[in-house]
Design a protein around this motif. Sequence first.
Motif, PDB file in Angstrom:
ATOM      1  N   SER A 316     -65.226  23.384  63.122  1.00 30.88           N
ATOM      2  CA  SER A 316     -66.541  23.961  63.387  1.00 30.88           C
ATOM      3  C   SER A 316     -66.924  24.980  62.323  1.00 30.88           C
ATOM      4  CB  SER A 316     -66.570  24.611  64.772  1.00 30.88           C
ATOM      5  OG  SER A 316     -65.552  25.595  64.884  1.00 30.88           O
ATOM      6  N   ASP A 317     -65.964  25.785  61.876  1.00 30.22           N
ATOM      7  CA  ASP A 317     -66.283  26.776  60.853  1.00 30.22           C
ATOM      8  C   ASP A 317     -66.618  26.119  59.521  1.00 30.22           C
ATOM      9  OD1 ASP A 317     -63.698  25.840  60.642  1.00 30.22           O
ATOM     10  OD2 ASP A 317     -62.874  27.732  59.893  1.00 30.22           O
ATOM     11  N   GLY A 318     -65.820  25.138  59.104  1.00 24.80           N
ATOM     12  CA  GLY A 318     -66.082  24.450  57.850  1.00 24.80           C
ATOM     13  C   GLY A 318     -67.403  23.698  57.863  1.00 24.80           C
ATOM     14  N   SER A 319     -67.750  23.094  59.012  1.00 23.70           N
ATOM     15  CA  SER A 319     -69.018  22.360  59.121  1.00 23.70           C
ATOM     16  C   SER A 319     -70.204  23.297  58.985  1.00 23.70           C
ATOM     17  CB  SER A 319     -69.080  21.616  60.464  1.00 23.70           C
ATOM     18  OG  SER A 319     -68.047  20.661  60.566  1.00 23.70           O
ATOM     19  N   LEU A 320     -70.123  24.450  59.658  1.00 24.57           N
ATOM     20  CA  LEU A 320     -71.219  25.415  59.556  1.00 24.57           C
ATOM     21  C   LEU A 320     -71.346  25.961  58.137  1.00 24.57           C
ATOM     22  CD1 LEU A 320     -70.822  27.397  62.908  1.00 24.57           C
ATOM     23  CD2 LEU A 320     -72.352  25.498  62.408  1.00 24.57           C
ATOM     24  N   TRP A 321     -70.223  26.202  57.483  1.00 27.32           N
ATOM     25  CA  TRP A 321     -70.269  26.657  56.094  1.00 27.32           C
ATOM     26  C   TRP A 321     -70.877  25.580  55.186  1.00 27.32           C
ATOM     27  CZ3 TRP A 321     -64.708  29.036  56.283  1.00 27.32           C
ATOM     28  CH2 TRP A 321     -64.808  30.377  56.704  1.00 27.32           C
ATOM     29  N   PHE A 322     -70.523  24.326  55.456  1.00 27.69           N
ATOM     30  CA  PHE A 322     -71.095  23.232  54.671  1.00 27.69           C
ATOM     31  C   PHE A 322     -72.613  23.212  54.808  1.00 27.69           C
ATOM     32  CE2 PHE A 322     -72.680  18.918  54.230  1.00 27.69           C
ATOM     33  CZ  PHE A 322     -72.077  18.487  53.056  1.00 27.69           C
ATOM     34  N   PHE A 323     -73.116  23.352  56.041  1.00 27.06           N
ATOM     35  CA  PHE A 323     -74.565  23.395  56.265  1.00 27.06           C
ATOM     36  C   PHE A 323     -75.191  24.572  55.497  1.00 27.06           C
ATOM     37  CE2 PHE A 323     -73.698  21.519  60.737  1.00 27.06           C
ATOM     38  CZ  PHE A 323     -73.535  20.259  60.178  1.00 27.06           C
ATOM     39  N   GLY A 324     -74.502  25.713  55.518  1.00 29.15           N
ATOM     40  CA  GLY A 324     -75.027  26.886  54.835  1.00 29.15           C
ATOM     41  C   GLY A 324     -75.099  26.705  53.328  1.00 29.15           C
ATOM     42  N   VAL A 325     -74.063  26.110  52.746  1.00 29.60           N
ATOM     43  CA  VAL A 325     -74.057  25.867  51.300  1.00 29.60           C
ATOM     44  C   VAL A 325     -75.169  24.891  50.918  1.00 29.60           C
ATOM     45  CG1 VAL A 325     -72.741  24.850  49.398  1.00 29.60           C
ATOM     46  CG2 VAL A 325     -71.619  26.407  51.001  1.00 29.60           C
ATOM     47  N   ALA A 326     -75.360  23.839  51.721  1.00 32.35           N
ATOM     48  CA  ALA A 326     -76.427  22.874  51.450  1.00 32.35           C
ATOM     49  C   ALA A 326     -77.804  23.537  51.545  1.00 32.35           C
ATOM     50  CB  ALA A 326     -76.336  21.699  52.415  1.00 32.35           C
ATOM     51  N   ALA A 327     -77.982  24.398  52.540  1.00 36.84           N
ATOM     52  CA  ALA A 327     -79.263  25.094  52.686  1.00 36.84           C
ATOM     53  C   ALA A 327     -79.519  26.023  51.505  1.00 36.84           C
ATOM     54  CB  ALA A 327     -79.289  25.884  53.993  1.00 36.84           C
ATOM     55  N   LEU A 328     -78.487  26.726  51.056  1.00 37.77           N
ATOM     56  CA  LEU A 328     -78.624  27.607  49.904  1.00 37.77           C
ATOM     57  C   LEU A 328     -78.946  26.797  48.649  1.00 37.77           C
ATOM     58  CD1 LEU A 328     -78.427  30.416  48.646  1.00 37.77           C
ATOM     59  CD2 LEU A 328     -75.953  30.033  48.367  1.00 37.77           C
ATOM     60  N   GLY A 329     -78.240  25.671  48.469  1.00 38.33           N
ATOM     61  CA  GLY A 329     -78.543  24.800  47.342  1.00 38.33           C
ATOM     62  C   GLY A 329     -79.970  24.285  47.398  1.00 38.33           C
ATOM     63  N   GLY A 330     -80.454  23.986  48.607  1.00 39.63           N
ATOM     64  CA  GLY A 330     -81.829  23.531  48.764  1.00 39.63           C
ATOM     65  C   GLY A 330     -82.836  24.600  48.397  1.00 39.63           C
ATOM     66  N   ALA A 331     -82.543  25.838  48.760  1.00 37.58           N
ATOM     67  CA  ALA A 331     -83.446  26.937  48.410  1.00 37.58           C
ATOM     68  C   ALA A 331     -83.531  27.106  46.893  1.00 37.58           C
ATOM     69  CB  ALA A 331     -82.968  28.236  49.062  1.00 37.58           C
ATOM     70  N   VAL A 332     -82.382  27.031  46.223  1.00 37.86           N
ATOM     71  CA  VAL A 332     -82.371  27.131  44.754  1.00 37.86           C
ATOM     72  C   VAL A 332     -83.131  25.959  44.141  1.00 37.86           C
ATOM     73  CG1 VAL A 332     -80.892  27.140  42.708  1.00 37.86           C
ATOM     74  CG2 VAL A 332     -80.212  28.424  44.746  1.00 37.86           C
ATOM     75  N   TYR A 333     -82.905  24.771  44.673  1.00 34.91           N
ATOM     76  CA  TYR A 333     -83.605  23.585  44.167  1.00 34.91           C
ATOM     77  C   TYR A 333     -85.116  23.741  44.318  1.00 34.91           C
ATOM     78  CZ  TYR A 333     -85.575  18.897  44.344  1.00 34.91           C
ATOM     79  OH  TYR A 333     -86.378  17.795  44.154  1.00 34.91           O
ATOM     80  N   CYS A 334     -85.564  24.199  45.472  1.00 36.45           N
ATOM     81  CA  CYS A 334     -87.003  24.379  45.693  1.00 36.45           C
ATOM     82  C   CYS A 334     -87.591  25.417  44.751  1.00 36.45           C
ATOM     83  CB  CYS A 334     -87.263  24.766  47.149  1.00 36.45           C
ATOM     84  SG  CYS A 334     -86.932  23.448  48.338  1.00 36.45           S
ATOM     85  N   TYR A 335     -86.832  26.455  44.448  1.00 33.05           N
ATOM     86  CA  TYR A 335     -87.326  27.495  43.548  1.00 33.05           C
ATOM     87  C   TYR A 335     -87.619  26.930  42.159  1.00 33.05           C
ATOM     88  CZ  TYR A 335     -87.421  31.731  40.685  1.00 33.05           C
ATOM     89  OH  TYR A 335     -87.794  32.715  39.796  1.00 33.05           O
ATOM     90  N   PHE A 336     -86.766  26.044  41.687  1.00 27.81           N
ATOM     91  CA  PHE A 336     -86.899  25.540  40.321  1.00 27.81           C
ATOM     92  C   PHE A 336     -87.740  24.269  40.222  1.00 27.81           C
ATOM     93  CE2 PHE A 336     -83.035  28.151  39.785  1.00 27.81           C
ATOM     94  CZ  PHE A 336     -83.404  28.872  38.657  1.00 27.81           C
ATOM     95  N   PHE A 337     -87.743  23.416  41.237  1.00 28.88           N
ATOM     96  CA  PHE A 337     -88.309  22.087  41.068  1.00 28.88           C
ATOM     97  C   PHE A 337     -89.435  21.714  42.023  1.00 28.88           C
ATOM     98  CE2 PHE A 337     -83.859  21.782  39.592  1.00 28.88           C
ATOM     99  CZ  PHE A 337     -84.099  21.451  38.269  1.00 28.88           C
ATOM    100  N   LEU A 338     -89.564  22.400  43.141  1.00 27.20           N
ATOM    101  CA  LEU A 338     -90.580  21.986  44.107  1.00 27.20           C
ATOM    102  C   LEU A 338     -91.965  22.400  43.624  1.00 27.20           C
ATOM    103  CD1 LEU A 338     -90.656  20.603  46.941  1.00 27.20           C
ATOM    104  CD2 LEU A 338     -90.961  22.896  47.882  1.00 27.20           C
ATOM    105  N   PRO A 339     -92.926  21.471  43.516  1.00 26.23           N
ATOM    106  CA  PRO A 339     -94.274  21.843  43.079  1.00 26.23           C
ATOM    107  C   PRO A 339     -95.033  22.540  44.210  1.00 26.23           C
ATOM    108  CG  PRO A 339     -94.215  19.518  43.611  1.00 26.23           C
ATOM    109  CD  PRO A 339     -92.797  20.018  43.740  1.00 26.23           C
ATOM    110  N   GLU A 340     -95.945  23.406  43.830  1.00 23.08           N
ATOM    111  CA  GLU A 340     -96.793  24.080  44.812  1.00 23.08           C
ATOM    112  C   GLU A 340     -98.059  23.252  45.021  1.00 23.08           C
ATOM    113  OE1 GLU A 340     -97.754  25.686  47.648  1.00 23.08           O
ATOM    114  OE2 GLU A 340     -96.216  27.008  46.785  1.00 23.08           O
ATOM    115  N   THR A 341     -98.349  22.897  46.267  1.00 22.07           N
ATOM    116  CA  THR A 341     -99.515  22.057  46.568  1.00 22.07           C
ATOM    117  C   THR A 341    -100.554  22.760  47.432  1.00 22.07           C
ATOM    118  OG1 THR A 341     -98.432  21.119  48.529  1.00 22.07           O
ATOM    119  CG2 THR A 341     -98.102  19.972  46.431  1.00 22.07           C
ATOM    120  N   LYS A 342    -100.261  23.974  47.868  1.00 22.99           N
ATOM    121  CA  LYS A 342    -101.196  24.687  48.748  1.00 22.99           C
ATOM    122  C   LYS A 342    -102.535  24.911  48.043  1.00 22.99           C
ATOM    123  CE  LYS A 342    -101.859  28.922  51.405  1.00 22.99           C
ATOM    124  NZ  LYS A 342    -103.136  29.260  50.751  1.00 22.99           N
TER     125      LYS A 342
END
Length: 364
Positions: A316-342
């Motif tokens: 359970s601890d490793g799974s939650l950490w895995f989710f957290g690392v993926a979410a952090l990686g997603g935030a970094v990815y969005c900062y650099f690559f996600l276009p703004e459409t608003k």
Amino acid sequence: MFHFCTGMATASYVYVAEICQAEYRGILSASGPVHVSLGVLLIYILGFIAPWQRVAALCTLCALLSFIAMCAVPESPPWLVSHGRVNEALEALMWLRRNPAIAEAELSELLEAVAKEKNNNIPSNVTKSSKHIQAVKNLMKIFLRPTAWKPFVILLLFFAFQEGSGIYIILYYAVNLFQEVGTGLNEFVASIVVGCVRLVMSVIGAILMKSYGRKTLAIISGLGMAISMAIGGTYEYLYSQMPASERPLGWIPLFSVLGHVCVSMMGFLQLPWVMNGELFPLAIRGVMGGIVASIAHLFIFTSVKTYPNMMHSLGSDGSLWFFGVAALGGAVYCYFFLPETKGKTLREIELEFIPKNKKLRPLE
């Protein structure tokens, strides 16, 4: 059933994106997850108080009512113009805008965009009989243009980080996860709590999309999910060997999971679906939106089905950490690559993917 649900969801997001004015597109597109969240909560509650046969019958009735309602709304004006049905497009715009001046102005913009696309795609020296063949060839070429493959890659990676962050795993395995982390909640109560939180936060997320950019919400959502999972994983690492009744601060796992659900509804859960109806050019919006949605549902299926093995391997601890690392990686990815459409029109969004040296030829 999966096939029809996927097709309906994709068509809904594309349709909303095409009929909305730029300033309202975000909040109206985000209303999709709000209604989904409401439906999930109602199913959780009905599953608690009624047999599944009655619940299934009620869902069938809702699907029938949706079919009847969709028959009453017009086809999207961009699609009508692209197929030469100009008069119908004007009627649809009049019905949608309730303002003749705005409707005619939007129709002029659509006609200009479609005319430019046809001029760029079909050479003037070809005969009428060969124009159909040329049109098919140019349609295939569209898929190799930056306006097609760039949004495709961006959205697929966004969906990959979404699934890695455990959004759908927590929604599907709420009861099992709460049991694993020792919250002690009744299984029906756990599902209803998650459904309520998801509904409330989906409404808040839709409101926030009116005021804040897509990229901003995605980054905040990813960081919030990472923090929630880091706290939950650390708690499990420290106290997983203790009985649930003896653990200190036993509310932390529950609030960690609920916190993850809350911030996910602010961006990571809904934004990929919303942007799937925004990023692709008109000529391939429906096709590419359907392809991306199909792959996204394959990601969901894979993550949900592999979760039990993940829990067994990582704990359970490793799974939650895995989710957290993926979410952090997603935030970094969005900062650099996600276009703004608003606040941008679909045409302006399309131009963002064209190389600078080709801006003068916007549809090539």
